[in-house]
Design an enzyme around this catalytic site. Structure first.
Site, mmCIF file in Angstrom:
data_model
loop_
_atom_site.group_PDB
_atom_site.id
_atom_site.type_symbol
_atom_site.label_atom_id
_atom_site.label_comp_id
_atom_site.label_asym_id
_atom_site.label_seq_id
_atom_site.Cartn_x
_atom_site.Cartn_y
_atom_site.Cartn_z
ATOM 1 N N GLY A 246 0.805 -1.216 0.000
ATOM 2 C CA GLY A 246 0.000 0.000 0.000
ATOM 3 C C GLY A 246 0.834 1.260 0.000
ATOM 4 O O GLY A 246 0.694 2.125 -0.870
ATOM 5 N N ASP A 247 1.709 1.420 1.003
ATOM 6 C CA ASP A 247 2.580 2.587 1.057
ATOM 7 C C ASP A 247 4.030 2.151 1.242
ATOM 8 O O ASP A 247 4.824 2.843 1.882
ATOM 9 C CB ASP A 247 2.154 3.542 2.184
ATOM 10 C CG ASP A 247 2.225 2.899 3.561
ATOM 11 O OD1 ASP A 247 2.308 1.661 3.634
ATOM 12 O OD2 ASP A 247 2.209 3.641 4.565
ATOM 13 N N GLU A 248 4.383 1.016 0.665
ATOM 14 C CA GLU A 248 5.727 0.486 0.756
ATOM 15 C C GLU A 248 6.377 0.434 -0.624
ATOM 16 O O GLU A 248 5.751 0.021 -1.604
ATOM 17 C CB GLU A 248 5.711 -0.919 1.370
ATOM 18 C CG GLU A 248 5.233 -0.942 2.813
ATOM 19 C CD GLU A 248 5.256 -2.342 3.397
ATOM 20 O OE1 GLU A 248 5.248 -3.318 2.611
ATOM 21 O OE2 GLU A 248 5.287 -2.464 4.630
#
Length: 281
Positions: A207-209
């Site tokens: 997701g936000d990696e």
């Protein structure tokens, strides 16, 4: 009673594919009517000309090699290459061909697959890229990292992996919803790409990696300098519908071969290092 059959050329001109007869040297001796529809040239324009002159420059060597194999007796069914249409655009062709030794010619049937190749390229892109940001996805990352490791082994150059996790991203979704979060992720992807060196790559793996692969990075210190530069790229505020938002990232570093000699180990070590950094904040 069997009626007299029409000339074979009249039958071949009805085919949607182009039938070509070329000499051993590759010069056109005959083309059917569909040749003009597919390639843009009339028969008068190409008869006597070398077929290889119409091949896309990047495919010319492979085409010459394949033609030599056919002349040597190999039966060709699904060879693909690209040609330059008379008006300048590229057409993708799939060939069936054989050598006729009694006449010293190659007979080929050209089936245009331009739209098929476009669809295949689109599927290939989707299979290897993140749909939101356009970065490589986790699947493609594994392939690229394996290649980078093999290259590092051969050249004895360094290799480092950065694992980045955005700090505070959940607040973006809470404030502006998923649309705002998606916009921010796209801008993050752009900033990360701008902060990498030539030859580096970045992928979105969650997701936000994000993961950055740094070929030629000699040690952890050099990797840390690049990581700090990426964090600096993320420091200017992002514009959200309800105002500005500042973002940071926790970064973990893994170096080849000290921290692992395969993609899975390197990624796992960089992931652990990232979480260790995040816990300290």
């Amino acid at each position: 009673m069997i009626s007299k059959l029409p000339p074979l050329a009249d039958v071949l001109d009805l085919l949607p594919d182009a039938v070509c007869v070329v000499s051993a040297e590759g010069r056109f001796l005959y083309v059917s009517a569909s040749f003009e529809r597919i390639f843009g040239y009339t028969s008068d324009e190409v008869l006597g000309q070398r077929i290889f002159d119409l091949v896309h420059p990047d495919d010319r060597a492979a085409t010459v090699e394949q033609a030599e194999r056919v002349t040597g007796g190999a039966l060709q069914h699904h060879f693909r290459n690209r040609y330059v249409h008379k008006d300048g655009h590229t057409v993708d062709i799939q060939w069936s061909a054989r050598w006729v030794p009694d006449y010293g010619v190659r007979i080929g049937v050209a089936h245009e697959v331009t739209e098929l190749r476009r669809a295949e390229r689109e599927l290939e892109y989707r299979a290897s890229h993140d749909a939101l940001t356009g970065l490589y996805n986790r699947h493609r990352l594994q392939y690229e990292l394996q290649y980078a490791i093999a290259h590092a082994v051969q050249t004895h150059d360094g290799l480092a992996v950065l694992y980045l996790d955005l700090d505070g991203f959940k607040e973006v979704n809470d404030r502006g919803g998923h649309d705002a979060g998606d916009r921010l992720l796209c801008e993050v992807a752009q900033r990360l790409q701008q902060g990498l060196r030539k030859g580096d790559l970045v992928a979105r793996v969650g997701g936000d990696e994000f993961v950055a692969v740094l070929p030629g990075c000699r040690d952890a210190e050099a990797a840390r300098a690049i990581a700090d530069g990426l964090r600096s790229r993320l420091s200017p505020p992002f514009a959200l519908p309800d105002g500005l938002f500042r973002l940071d990232a926790s970064v973990g570093i893994a170096c080849f071969p000290a921290d692992g000699s395969d993609p899975e180990t390197l990624l796992a070590q960089a992931d652990r290092a990232m979480y260790a950094t995040k816990r300290k904040r």
